[in-house]
Enzyme design. Structure first.
Site, short mmCIF file in Angstrom:
data_model
loop_
_atom_site.label_atom_id
_atom_site.label_comp_id
_atom_site.label_asym_id
_atom_site.label_seq_id
_atom_site.Cartn_x
_atom_site.Cartn_y
_atom_site.Cartn_z
CD GLU A 13 -15.35 -21.35 -14.29
OE1 GLU A 13 -15.88 -20.45 -13.61
OE2 GLU A 13 -14.46 -22.10 -13.84
CB THR A 57 -0.93 0.03 1.23
OG1 THR A 57 -0.19 -0.41 2.36
CG2 THR A 57 -2.11 -0.86 1.03
P1 ADP Z 1 4.67 -1.54 1.35
O1 ADP Z 1 5.91 -1.01 1.97
O2 ADP Z 1 3.42 -0.96 1.93
O3 ADP Z 1 4.59 -3.02 1.26
P2 ADP Z 1 5.75 -0.28 -0.96
O4 ADP Z 1 5.89 1.09 -0.46
O5 ADP Z 1 6.97 -1.08 -1.02
O6 ADP Z 1 4.63 -1.05 -0.16
O7 ADP Z 1 5.05 -0.22 -2.39
C1 ADP Z 1 5.52 -0.91 -3.49
C2 ADP Z 1 5.40 -0.10 -4.75
O8 ADP Z 1 4.04 0.13 -5.08
C3 ADP Z 1 5.99 1.27 -4.61
O9 ADP Z 1 7.34 1.24 -4.93
C4 ADP Z 1 5.19 2.09 -5.62
O10 ADP Z 1 5.74 1.98 -6.90
C5 ADP Z 1 3.85 1.42 -5.62
N1 ADP Z 1 2.94 2.16 -4.75
C6 ADP Z 1 2.37 1.72 -3.62
N2 ADP Z 1 1.56 2.64 -3.08
C7 ADP Z 1 1.62 3.72 -3.87
C8 ADP Z 1 1.04 5.01 -3.85
N3 ADP Z 1 0.20 5.37 -2.87
N4 ADP Z 1 1.34 5.86 -4.82
C9 ADP Z 1 2.19 5.51 -5.82
N5 ADP Z 1 2.79 4.30 -5.90
C10 ADP Z 1 2.51 3.41 -4.96
#
Ligand code: ADP
Length: 649
Positions: free
Chosen positions: A460, A240
């Site tokens: 299905e 997220t």
């Molecule tokens: P988490 O740490 O919550 O597991 P991440 O921050 O690693 O998730 O998210 C993985 C990728 O998903 C990020 O590098 C980004 O590219 C994309 N992403 C996730 N949330 C967003 C957001 N709110 N806006 C833009 N990109 C996002």
């Protein structure tokens, strides 16, 4: 796409800059080789090379008779080494046996064997007056394989041991095992993520803006005696954008950023975790103001003393204790702010969450339709998109997707378009990408027998008919019998974004799930294993309805919602357990009968859909409507459902 740069992979190239270089493992190989070399030299140089094996007869008749024998050595009572006299060696005939050894002395000229305890031989020696010596010698050659094996094992173990530690440490020495494994982003490789890269998450961003302010200008807050939170815990499902948000804070504040994962502290050696925590905070204080980000903090932050049957948690507890101590030890004036992320806040130790530690908990939820649109916009920006791409529709089609999924969809869409040699990514590519992300790769060339295909089509069609004629079922987007991932076929529904379900809605969901099996039963007179995931789902829902949501009359308003992963002891009596099982059985059975009756009632619809599927393999909502008439209940979003119709059809 370049989004991957945002991730804090352990393989991050920037790590290399922050770690000692060099690979000491090579050295251990060298040690091993030297050892082997020395052993070989001893054996080879000192062994009796070049002597000639003769018969005992020749020894007596030629050498002893002519007085050529200086002395003999009887090795291990069975090998006889013959040393010649000076005179004999001077003789032309025996000159070639004149060899000196590396470590002094002569080599024997001849050898021969005798049987053990050969009395006759000894008597003859006595008689002829040949000087002899008995010697016990280890038989190197015989033992050589054992030696090699032993040394080889030791060397291998040695190398393996250091590799393991070495790997964990990114190739640094064993002495660094207590060093923190955080990767550091500072002046040279500064975090370039800003708040504009983080779409949606408005509330979360608001909360952290203050932290950025503080890091930039601490006096503003401390002047009035205020205290800035020491720790911020980001809570939410994976993908997220928690890591992204933490990085954005560091990027905005332009401060160094230490990033690591909770599991980086955990090692098989006692005390290492705590040492790493100490080291991390020490480094951080040197770099202050800065941010430490610990991803998946639940790896060390689990509540203490829970599920501790094995006693194996001590190391983790020590690590957690050290973390608590460190968090108490620094005050925010030192300019270090700890950010952490988890998707299991319920299992965290309470001590972590009390004020003065992680005193700000920010929830980072799955994005809603508006936020998804914003996230799509961020990621689509980087693509060459065709004019028919409608971001709003994409957002509507992807309920339940998190930021990471959306990034994945955009990336897939770009790849699909590239594969088709297009100049821009079109809406169709996005639709395919969404399918691919939700259901896996299409297996177009998977061989399916006609009977199997028929079975899948009816299965299905059964789901679809149930979904079409049940009031609370979600609208159907499409039915497909092209195998994808592990599924032979699938019906994709458009789930409503809702947090609560009532009994009728859940029951309709269960009936739709059972529709596949019911259709096989009714139309083909047999049932198959294809329903396994449906049954799994149904069982879970049915048990949850009875034991968690209090939706069963006979069990009552009772909830056994245990946060523990695996409760060993059931929190209810055997008698209640029996009632629960019976009620679940009754409920599922009733649902099955209900959906069977429904399918019997709409038997012609079932036939039509199954036949159409066998012919076309994929049916969209509009096509279903043409075949079996409009749905008796309104779809909550007809426009979105219909937008799935690809332009090519
Ligand atoms: P988490 O740490 O919550 O597991 P991440 O921050 O690693 O998730 O998210 C993985 C990728 O998903 C990020 O590098 C980004 O590219 C994309 N992403 C996730 N949330 C967003 C957001 N709110 N806006 C833009 N990109 C996002």
């Amino acid at each position: 796409m370049s989004e991957n740069n945002f991730r804090f992979d352990n393989n991050d190239s920037s790590k290399k800059n922050n770690r000692p270089q060099g690979n000491p493992n090579n050295l251990y190989w060298v040690y091993g080789l030297i050892l082997l070399f020395i052993l070989f030299s001893i054996i080879l140089l000192d062994s009796n090379k070049g002597e000639e094996e003769i018969t005992q007869q020749r020894f007596w008749n030629e050498l002893v008779k002519n007085n050529y024998v200086d002395h003999i050595v009887i090795v291990n009572e069975k090998n006889v080494e013959v040393y010649l006299t000076r005179e004999a060696l001077a003789d032309e005939k025996y000159k070639k046996y004149n060899q000196t050894r590396v470590f002094g002395g002569n080599n024997p000229a001849f050898t021969f064997r005798i049987s053990q305890n050969d009395r006759y031989f000894y008597e003859k020696l006595d008689k002829t007056g040949v000087v002899f010596k008995n010697e016990e010698r280890a038989d190197y050659l015989k033992d050589l394989p054992t030696y090699i094996f032993l040394i080889g094992t030791i060397v291998l173990l040695w190398v393996f041991f250091f590799r393991r530690i070495g790997n964990g440490m990114g190739g640094s020495q064993i002495f660094n095992i207590g060093k923190s494994r955080a990767s550091l982003f500072d002046k040279e490789n500064r975090v370039k993520v800003t708040f504009s890269d983080v779409a949606g998450l408005e509330e979360a961003k608001q909360e952290v803006v203050e932290i950025v302010e503080f890091l930039k200008n601490p006096q503003k807050f401390t002047r009035l005696g205020g205290r800035i939170p020491k720790g911020v815990l980001l809570v939410g499902p994976p993908g997220t954008g928690k890591t992204l948000l933490a990085k954005a804070v560091a990027g905005e504040a332009q401060v160094p950023f230490f990033s690591l994962s909770g599991s980086d502290f955990v090692e098989m050696f006692v005390g290492v975790g705590a040492a790493r925590v100490r080291d991390l905070f020490k480094q951080a204080k040197e770099k202050a103001p800065c941010i430490i980000f610990i991803d998946e903090i639940d790896a060390i932050g689990r509540s203490r003393g829970r599920n501790n049957f094995t006693g194996g948690n001590d190391e983790r507890e020590n690590t957690l204790n050290q973390l608590l101590v460190e968090m108490d030890g620094f005050n925010t004036d030192s300019g270090v702010i700890l950010m952490a992320a988890t998707n299991r806040p319920d299992i965290l130790d309470n001590a972590l969450l009390r004020p003065g530690r992680f005193d700000r908990v920010i929830s980072v939820d799955k994005p809603d339709i508006k936020e998804r649109e914003a996230i799509f916009n961020v990621h689509i920006q980087k693509l060459v998109k065709a004019s028919n791409v409608d971001v709003h529709t994409l957002a509507a089609q992807t309920p339940g997707f998190v930021g990471a999924d959306i990034m994945n969809v955009c990336n897939e869409a770009a790849l699909i378009a590239a594969r088709k040699n297009k100049n821009a990514v079109e809406m169709e590519d996005f639709n395919d990408a969404i399918d691919r992300v939700t259901s896996g790769l299409e297996k177009k060339n998977k061989i399916i027998s006609p009977e199997e295909k028929r079975l899948i089509a009816y299965h299905e069609a059964g789901h679809a008919v149930a979904g079409w004629f049940l009031e609370h079922a979600d609208p159907i987007v499409k039915i497909s019998i092209i195998p994808r991932g592990n599924a032979g076929g699938y019906v994709s529904f458009l789930p409503r974004e809702t947090m609560l379900y009532n009994t009728e809605q859940l029951t309709d969901k269960v009936c739709v799930s059972l529709g596949g099996r019911a259709a096989e039963d009714i139309a083909l007179g047999t049932i198959s294993t294809g329903a396994v995931s449906d049954l799994d789902y149904v069982t879970k829902i049915a048990y949850s309805m009875v034991t968690i949501y209090g939706m069963n009359e006979n069990v009552g308003n009772i909830s056994f919602h245990d946060k523990d992963d695996m409760p060993l002891v059931k929190p209810y009596s055997e008698a209640l357990a029996e009632i629960i099982d019976r009620e679940v059985y009754k409920y599922v059975q009733a649902a099955y009968e209900r959906v069977k009756n429904l399918l019997r009632e709409h038997r012609d619809a079932l036939e039509k859909l199954a036949q159409a599927l066998l012919e076309k393999e994929v049916l969209y909502n509009v096509e279903i409507e043409k075949l079996i008439g409009p749905r008796p209940y309104p779809n909550w979003s007809t426009s979105v459902v219909n937008s799935f119709m690809p332009s090519s059809r």
